[in-house]
Structures are given as structure tokens and as C-alpha cells.
Design an enzyme around this catalytic site. Structure first.
Site, PDB file in Angstrom:
ATOM      1  N   ASN A   8       0.873  -1.180   0.000  1.00 20.46           N
ATOM      2  CA  ASN A   8       0.000   0.000   0.000  1.00 20.46           C
ATOM      3  C   ASN A   8       0.905   1.224   0.000  1.00 20.46           C
ATOM      4  O   ASN A   8       1.556   1.521   1.001  1.00 20.46           O
ATOM      5  CB  ASN A   8      -0.877  -0.021   1.257  1.00 20.46           C
ATOM      6  CG  ASN A   8      -1.628   1.280   1.475  1.00 20.46           C
ATOM      7  OD1 ASN A   8      -1.795   2.064   0.538  1.00 20.46           O
ATOM      8  ND2 ASN A   8      -2.079   1.516   2.694  1.00 20.46           N
ATOM      9  N   LYS A  10       0.085   4.306  -0.181  1.00 12.37           N
ATOM     10  CA  LYS A  10      -0.522   5.496   0.444  1.00 12.37           C
ATOM     11  C   LYS A  10      -0.321   6.717  -0.477  1.00 12.37           C
ATOM     12  O   LYS A  10      -0.370   6.561  -1.692  1.00 12.37           O
ATOM     13  CB  LYS A  10       0.073   5.722   1.837  1.00 12.37           C
ATOM     14  CG  LYS A  10       0.106   4.448   2.673  1.00 12.37           C
ATOM     15  CD  LYS A  10       0.418   4.686   4.105  1.00 12.37           C
ATOM     16  CE  LYS A  10       0.581   3.340   4.814  1.00 12.37           C
ATOM     17  NZ  LYS A  10       0.539   3.431   6.246  1.00 12.37           N
ATOM     18  N   HIS A  92      -9.204   1.144   5.352  1.00 16.89           N
ATOM     19  CA  HIS A  92      -7.893   1.343   5.994  1.00 16.89           C
ATOM     20  C   HIS A  92      -8.055   2.323   7.161  1.00 16.89           C
ATOM     21  O   HIS A  92      -8.814   3.287   7.070  1.00 16.89           O
ATOM     22  CB  HIS A  92      -6.887   1.883   4.969  1.00 16.89           C
ATOM     23  CG  HIS A  92      -5.483   1.804   5.454  1.00 16.89           C
ATOM     24  ND1 HIS A  92      -4.972   2.702   6.360  1.00 16.89           N
ATOM     25  CD2 HIS A  92      -4.489   0.935   5.199  1.00 16.89           C
ATOM     26  CE1 HIS A  92      -3.710   2.385   6.633  1.00 16.89           C
ATOM     27  NE2 HIS A  92      -3.394   1.304   5.936  1.00 16.89           N
ATOM     28  N   GLU A  94      -6.340   4.656   8.187  1.00 16.97           N
ATOM     29  CA  GLU A  94      -6.048   6.068   7.886  1.00 16.97           C
ATOM     30  C   GLU A  94      -7.245   6.741   7.235  1.00 16.97           C
ATOM     31  O   GLU A  94      -7.470   7.942   7.424  1.00 16.97           O
ATOM     32  CB  GLU A  94      -4.785   6.157   7.014  1.00 16.97           C
ATOM     33  CG  GLU A  94      -3.546   5.795   7.827  1.00 16.97           C
ATOM     34  CD  GLU A  94      -2.358   5.343   7.022  1.00 16.97           C
ATOM     35  OE1 GLU A  94      -2.356   5.492   5.783  1.00 16.97           O
ATOM     36  OE2 GLU A  94      -1.406   4.822   7.640  1.00 16.97           O
ATOM     37  N   GLU A 160      -5.113  -5.287  10.776  1.00 17.21           N
ATOM     38  CA  GLU A 160      -4.089  -4.260  10.934  1.00 17.21           C
ATOM     39  C   GLU A 160      -4.307  -3.532  12.261  1.00 17.21           C
ATOM     40  O   GLU A 160      -5.108  -2.586  12.320  1.00 17.21           O
ATOM     41  CB  GLU A 160      -4.177  -3.243   9.796  1.00 17.21           C
ATOM     42  CG  GLU A 160      -3.901  -3.807   8.426  1.00 17.21           C
ATOM     43  CD  GLU A 160      -3.260  -2.765   7.518  1.00 17.21           C
ATOM     44  OE1 GLU A 160      -2.149  -3.007   7.056  1.00 17.21           O
ATOM     45  OE2 GLU A 160      -3.860  -1.701   7.303  1.00 17.21           O
ATOM     46  N   GLY A 166       2.927   1.831  10.732  1.00 18.00           N
ATOM     47  CA  GLY A 166       3.913   2.898  10.587  1.00 18.00           C
ATOM     48  C   GLY A 166       4.660   3.240  11.859  1.00 18.00           C
ATOM     49  O   GLY A 166       5.317   4.277  11.925  1.00 18.00           O
ATOM     50  N   SER A 205       3.728  -2.567  10.216  1.00 15.57           N
ATOM     51  CA  SER A 205       5.188  -2.582  10.413  1.00 15.57           C
ATOM     52  C   SER A 205       5.838  -3.891   9.980  1.00 15.57           C
ATOM     53  O   SER A 205       6.772  -4.369  10.626  1.00 15.57           O
ATOM     54  CB  SER A 205       5.532  -2.241  11.870  1.00 15.57           C
ATOM     55  OG  SER A 205       5.140  -0.910  12.171  1.00 15.57           O
TER      56      SER A 205
HETATM   57  C1  PEP Z   1      -0.468  -0.036   6.012  1.00 12.87           C
HETATM   58  O1  PEP Z   1      -0.443   1.079   5.532  1.00 12.87           O
HETATM   59  O2  PEP Z   1      -1.441  -0.759   5.792  1.00 12.87           O
HETATM   60  C2  PEP Z   1       0.651  -0.490   6.817  1.00 12.87           C
HETATM   61  C3  PEP Z   1       0.577  -1.670   7.364  1.00 12.87           C
HETATM   62  O3  PEP Z   1       1.716   0.354   6.942  1.00 12.87           O
HETATM   63  P1  PEP Z   1       3.173   0.000   7.535  1.00 12.87           P
HETATM   64  O4  PEP Z   1       3.610  -1.291   6.897  1.00 12.87           O
HETATM   65  O5  PEP Z   1       4.039   1.154   7.150  1.00 12.87           O
HETATM   66  O6  PEP Z   1       3.022  -0.162   9.004  1.00 12.87           O
END
Ligand code: PEP
Length: 242
Positions: A8, A10, A92, A94, A160, A166, A205
Site C-alpha cells: 500500500n 498510500k 484502511h 487512515e 491491521e 507505521g 510494520s
Molecule cells: C499499512 O499502511 O497498511 C501499513 C501496514 O503500513 P506500515 O507497513 O508502514 O506499518
């Protein structure tokens, strides 16, 4: 079943970034072991589809729940499909945070994605406060109750934990296993036998250093990767762990 490795991007990437996707397509993993999917920003989807050459599946990071209409700045699932996208991410954290998306919104978007013939990655996960309060299972159950579409057609769930996205923080492998087992029970309760066939990804992460451990957890069918998906070197290293 090959592991599914989804990137992803973003709100990252200008035109030159599709070279990373070209490299992923050219040096991708053995398809018997892993499949690579990338969700670049909308602006790169058409170019990404070309360089991915059918080897890396390209998708959107969101879609509107309607097919068309007076919704300035929004993108319909059918528009993604029209560009050659094969999947869409919905829910998601975010988008829930930045755009106030509710479970009902997420459900409508998921069904729009299915109707457009896209595979749908539906994201759920608890906050740190909710985990610390022992509410993880209840939160996941409530999110699934509110956001799951009526059938499992093309559906993938991404677990998630919001606090892991992040941050460099990752749940213990036991905690990942427990969450995935809980999600599986909910899927079967809601969808019947079809619930066994819905893939569940872990996201939060994921890096080349921890991917092998996470992919080895029971019922982890792949990973959803943010930061570590931006370069071919990093995402291919994660795929190599599969
Ligand atoms: C994500 O954006 O779905 C995500 C898991 O980000 P990251 O791997 O940077 O934690």
C-alpha cells in the site's frame, strides 16, 4: 496456497516510482510461493498496470460506494476496474481516521468493489487503547459485523492493529495468531463454509526482518505492507520470506 504480499503506497509516488513496480514484475517471486499486489496512488494506476505486465496485480487504495455521480474528487470501483486494477483496499484505518469512514461506509465500498469485479481487501484492527483495555476481540467482531458484505466473493480481510501501522511496533506472534483465529471464527459464523475460504492478511510494520515469522503464523495468508513496500528491493525481500 501462495502467500499474498500486498503493498500500500498510500500518498507516495510520482511517475518515476513505477520503475519500482517494473522491477517487482521483472524479479518477482516464484508464483507458487507468493503473489505480489501493489496499490499505488490513483494517479499512477494506469502506468502501473502497464509496467506490471500482468505479473504484479495493481489496485486502488479506496473507492466510492456509488458507480457515478456528483462526488467531486472521488473514484468509483468501476473506474478502477476500467483502468485495469484488480483489487481495492477499503476501510484502511487512515481513511477511517482522516475521512471519518464508518463500518457502514466500508461495507458499502466493499460491495461496490465486488460489484465491479474487484477483489476487496477489507481492513480492520484495534487501537492501542482498545488492546490495553482487553477489547481487541470485541472491536474486531464489531467491525466485521458492521462492514462485512453479504457474501465472501473476492473478499480478503486485513488485520491491521492501528497502533502497529507505521510505528515499528508489531504484536507478538501469539497475539497475531489469536486475532486471526478470532477473525476466522467470525467469518465462518457470518458467511458459513465460505468463511473458511476468505484469506486473512496481517498488516502493521511488516519488514524483511520480521516477514518470515509473521508469515509463519497460523492462518496468516499474507501481509499488507506500507512503508516497506515502496521499493522493489524491500518488497521483494519480504516476498522472499514467503
Ligand atoms: C499499512 O499502511 O497498511 C501499513 C501496514 O503500513 P506500515 O507497513 O508502514 O506499518
Amino acid at each position: 496456497m501462495p502467500a499474498l504480499i500486498v503493498g500500500n503506497w498510500k500518498m507516495n509516488g510520482l511517475g518515476e516510482a513505477v520503475a519500482e513496480i517494473a522491477e517487482m514484475a521483472g524479479s518477482g517471486p516464484d508464483p507458487r510461493r507468493a503473489a505480489l499486489w501493489i496499490a499505488p496512488p490513483f494517479t499512477l494506476i494506469d502506468r502501473a498496470v502497464i509496467v506490471a505486465a500482468g505479473t504484479v496485480k495493481i489496485g486502488g487504495q479506496d473507492c466510492h460506494h456509488k458507480n457515478s455521480g456528483a462526488h467531486t474528487g472521488c473514484v468509483a470501483a468501476a473506474m478502477l476496474a476500467d483502468l485495469g486494477a484488480g483489487f481495492v483496499i477499503v476501510g484502511h484505518s487512515e481513511r477511517r481516521r482522516d475521512n471519518g469512514e464508518t463500518d457502514a461506509d466500508v461495507r458499502a465500498k466493499a460491495m461496490a468493489g465486488q460489484a465491479a469485479g474487484l477483489e476487496v481487501i477489507l481492513c480492520i484492527g484495534e487501537t492501542r487503547e482498545q488492546r490495553d483495555a482487553g477489547q481487541t476481540d470485541a472491536v474486531l467482531s464489531a467491525q466485521l459485523a458492521g462492514s462485512l458484505p453479504d457474501d465472501g466473493e473476492g473478499l480478503i480481510i486485513a488485520y491491521e492493529p492501528v497502533w502497529a501501522i507505521g510505528t515499528g511496533l508489531v504484536p507478538t506472534l501469539d497475539d497475531v495468531a489469536a486475532a486471526h483465529a478470532h477473525i476466522r471464527r467470525e467469518l465462518v459464523a457470518r458467511l458459513g463454509p465460505a468463511g473458511h475460504g476468505v484469506r486473512i492478511l496481517y498488516g502493521g510494520s511488516v519488514t524483511p526482518a520480521n516477514a518470515a515469522d509473521l508469515l509463519g503464523v497460523a492462518d496468516v495468508g499474507g501481509v499488507l505492507v506500507g512503508g516497506a513496500s515502496l521499493t522493489a528491493a524491500s518488497l521483494l525481500a519480504i516476498a522472499a520470506a514467503a
